[in-house]
Design a protein around this motif. Sequence first.
Motif, PDB file in Angstrom:
ATOM      1  N   THR A  24      58.280  69.639   1.215  1.00 30.62           N
ATOM      2  CA  THR A  24      59.458  68.787   1.034  1.00 30.62           C
ATOM      3  C   THR A  24      59.553  68.280  -0.400  1.00 30.62           C
ATOM      4  O   THR A  24      60.649  68.178  -0.962  1.00 30.62           O
ATOM      5  CB  THR A  24      59.405  67.606   2.013  1.00 30.62           C
ATOM      6  OG1 THR A  24      59.212  68.088   3.348  1.00 30.62           O
ATOM      7  CG2 THR A  24      60.693  66.806   1.969  1.00 30.62           C
TER       8      THR A  24
ATOM      9  N   MET B 197      66.988  64.121   1.174  1.00 35.72           N
ATOM     10  CA  MET B 197      65.674  64.753   1.152  1.00 35.72           C
ATOM     11  C   MET B 197      64.586  63.746   0.790  1.00 35.72           C
ATOM     12  O   MET B 197      63.487  63.777   1.351  1.00 35.72           O
ATOM     13  CB  MET B 197      65.689  65.921   0.165  1.00 35.72           C
ATOM     14  CG  MET B 197      66.614  67.062   0.575  1.00 35.72           C
ATOM     15  SD  MET B 197      66.741  68.361  -0.659  1.00 35.72           S
ATOM     16  CE  MET B 197      65.066  68.999  -0.623  1.00 35.72           C
TER      17      MET B 197
ATOM     18  N   GLN C 137      61.058  70.973  -2.418  1.00 39.19           N
ATOM     19  CA  GLN C 137      62.500  71.032  -2.213  1.00 39.19           C
ATOM     20  C   GLN C 137      63.208  69.936  -3.005  1.00 39.19           C
ATOM     21  O   GLN C 137      64.265  70.168  -3.602  1.00 39.19           O
ATOM     22  CB  GLN C 137      62.816  70.907  -0.725  1.00 39.19           C
ATOM     23  CG  GLN C 137      62.314  72.063   0.123  1.00 39.19           C
ATOM     24  CD  GLN C 137      62.562  71.843   1.609  1.00 39.19           C
ATOM     25  OE1 GLN C 137      63.206  70.883   1.997  1.00 39.19           O
ATOM     26  NE2 GLN C 137      62.042  72.736   2.428  1.00 39.19           N
ATOM     27  N   VAL C 138      62.627  68.751  -3.001  1.00 38.86           N
ATOM     28  CA  VAL C 138      63.213  67.651  -3.774  1.00 38.86           C
ATOM     29  C   VAL C 138      63.213  67.985  -5.258  1.00 38.86           C
ATOM     30  O   VAL C 138      64.193  67.734  -5.977  1.00 38.86           O
ATOM     31  CB  VAL C 138      62.456  66.343  -3.488  1.00 38.86           C
ATOM     32  CG1 VAL C 138      62.926  65.240  -4.420  1.00 38.86           C
ATOM     33  CG2 VAL C 138      62.656  65.904  -2.044  1.00 38.86           C
TER      34      VAL C 138
END
Length: 450
Positions: A118, A276, A121-122
């Motif tokens: 994650t 996110m 992704q951020v």
Amino acid sequence: MLNISKNSVQNTIWNKSYVTVQDIGNSLARKVFLKLILALLLLVIGMLFLPWTQNIQSKGVITALRPDERPQTIQNTIPGKIEKWYVQEGDLVKKGDTILYLTEIKTEYFDPQLIERTQEQVQAKANGINAYENKLLALDNQIHSLNDLQRLKIQTVDNKVKQSKLLVTTDSAGWKASEIELETARQRLKRQEDMYNQGLISLTDLETRRLKLQETKAKAIEQENKYGLSVNKYINTLIEQDQVISEFAEKISDVKSKRSSAGSELYDGLGEMSKMKNQLANYELRQEFYYVMAPRDGYITQAIQAGIGENIKENTPIITIVPLKWKKAVEVYVDPIDLPLIKRGNQMMFLFDGWPSIVFSGWPQLSYGTFPGKVQAIDYNISKNGKYRILVEESDIKPWPDEVRIGSGARGVALLNSVPVWYELWRQLNGFPPDYYTGMQEKTDEKSSK
């Protein structure tokens, strides 16, 4: 016979028919019996005038004075599977100590590298946002350059318009001059013809003048055409000026449109990145919730959930904890008829279950094993049992035993006014509440004083 009255009935009763009368007739037994009866009567009469403390008795349970000091259940925030216990019943725990450890049961959280992925992704979304910001900066620069170029181009076209306008003015003046010269040449030709007819000049001079007129006429036509060309040029420069403005307006509008699209994509990216980040924060907090912590210092009293590998839902009571430090209080219930007699700050005496005591409710000073308390709160609404709840805290006069536990029983005695014993007996036989006639007497005394 007792012979209390002067009217003796000794001779009117057949004494031999009653054995008891014969026994009383004995002088020694009779004197002792009379003294006992008299002493007992005087004792009863004296006791009727002894002071008696009116009281209201009720049963209750020991509790904590503050709501945050009462026993509470520890619950899990997220669903999970019980993996390991760190405490057992009776243990003393500190705030932040681990009670048990849960493992994940939802498939969307099974990835062991969920937080790292994650975060990637951020970061990728952040890079995309930086690209959009750079694109917006480039488009802003492009708009600024187009504005500068438009301003320069308009200045150039304006100069052309001014030059074309001056050229039109010049050509117009030349055309007017050629027309005047043509008219002059015509007049001269007419005079020459008149002079020729009069024989003053030769035919050669006349033909020369005619040629001059043709040249002047050709020159006038040339000047007229030149003027027309300068006017057309002036019109073309005006059209070019409008075209420049329209062209640059179109270019600037196109760049602004691209900038708006990039800005929209940027804000969409910011919104997605915010979601996110929120999701990442939830993932990080969720990992902390795998460990169920003690919210305060206290003792573990009852394990509601048990076993290893048992799945539990969120907000499921797991275990009960009793605070380590708590201020003692008793929760008692009184009848509505007695409620007006109890005020906040009144004193109450308590007998705790399991604690030895000798109680004289009417003479509290002779009681042993009782503990004083002070009324702290009185409910404004009636309870389900038809009585009003009263919360009595520990008094500073005499501390309560440390051995008392939350939930154990207690019997409370609310101390009221002191009255004679005969008044209290008369009040209870008539079913009057305590202080009923005392209050009436006070009102009567107030009226008489007025």
